[in-house]
Design an enzyme around this catalytic site. Structure first.
Site, short mmCIF file in Angstrom:
data_model
loop_
_atom_site.label_atom_id
_atom_site.label_comp_id
_atom_site.label_asym_id
_atom_site.label_seq_id
_atom_site.Cartn_x
_atom_site.Cartn_y
_atom_site.Cartn_z
N CYS A 33 -62.74 -16.55 -49.53
CA CYS A 33 -62.64 -18.01 -49.70
C CYS A 33 -61.55 -18.62 -48.83
O CYS A 33 -61.45 -19.84 -48.74
CB CYS A 33 -62.36 -18.35 -51.16
SG CYS A 33 -60.82 -17.59 -51.69
N ASP A 35 -58.38 -18.50 -49.40
CA ASP A 35 -57.20 -18.91 -50.17
C ASP A 35 -56.03 -17.95 -49.89
O ASP A 35 -56.22 -16.79 -49.55
CB ASP A 35 -57.52 -18.93 -51.66
CG ASP A 35 -58.47 -20.07 -52.00
OD1 ASP A 35 -58.68 -20.92 -51.12
OD2 ASP A 35 -58.98 -20.10 -53.12
N CYS A 59 -57.64 -21.66 -55.50
CA CYS A 59 -58.40 -22.24 -56.60
C CYS A 59 -57.63 -22.11 -57.92
O CYS A 59 -56.59 -21.44 -57.99
CB CYS A 59 -59.75 -21.53 -56.72
SG CYS A 59 -59.58 -19.86 -57.37
N CYS A 103 -60.65 -13.66 -57.32
CA CYS A 103 -59.41 -14.46 -57.23
C CYS A 103 -58.24 -13.69 -57.82
O CYS A 103 -57.11 -13.81 -57.34
CB CYS A 103 -59.58 -15.78 -57.98
SG CYS A 103 -61.14 -16.61 -57.68
FE1 FES Z 1 -60.34 -18.39 -53.54
FE2 FES Z 1 -60.40 -18.21 -56.10
S1 FES Z 1 -61.91 -19.11 -54.88
S2 FES Z 1 -58.96 -17.34 -54.78
#
Ligand code: FES
Length: 145
Positions: A33, A35, A59, A103
């Site tokens: 993602c 992140d 997220c 995540c």
């Molecule tokens: Fe990226 Fe949760 S969607 S860490």
């Protein structure tokens, strides 16, 4: 969809911030993602984690798992911190929806990356700890996120 504990840690995350002159810092990214999470550890001379802070650009589940992970490693020895796996963090949060399990991996990886940094700086080996694959600290610019 989310447990009360996840919502609580998302809305009131614990240990947000950074530690100046941290004993170890780990920054990891989630390839799925994009992140990013960074964990700071303050470790005393007896290898006890005195303090732990995090910053997460990610997220809600990533925020909640970082918050819980920092709570779980605080006051622990580095050996005990190695046992704070994503499974342990998820259990402490009363679970995550299956789609959000990845995540929680970020928190475990960030702790490992910070421990790795600490071990490198102090010339020690931590049993069971491998070099983090997704530590991105060498490739990033020094900027806030
Ligand atoms: Fe990226 Fe949760 S969607 S860490």
């Amino acid at each position: 969809m989310y447990s009360d504990k996840v919502m609580d840690h998302f809305e009131h995350p614990r240990n947000v911030g950074e530690i100046a002159d941290a004993s170890g810092v780990g920054t990891v990214g989630n390839a799925r993602c994009g992140d990013i999470m960074r964990i700071y550890l303050d470790i005393d001379e007896n290898q006890i984690i005195r303090d732990c802070k995090f910053k997460t650009f990610g997220c809600g589940a990533a925020v909640a798992t970082s918050s819980m992970a920092t709570e779980l490693v605080k006051g622990k020895s580095i050996r005990e911190a190695m046992e704070v796996t994503n499974k342990a963090v998820m259990e402490a949060l009363d679970g995550l929806p299956p789609v959000k399990v990845h995540c929680s991996l970020l928190a475990e990886e960030a702790i490992h990356a910070a421990l790795w940094d600490y071990a490198q700086k102090n010339g020690i080996q931590i049993e069971g700890l491998e070099q983090p694959k997704s530590d991105i600290s060498e490739h990033e610019e020094e900027e806030e996120y």
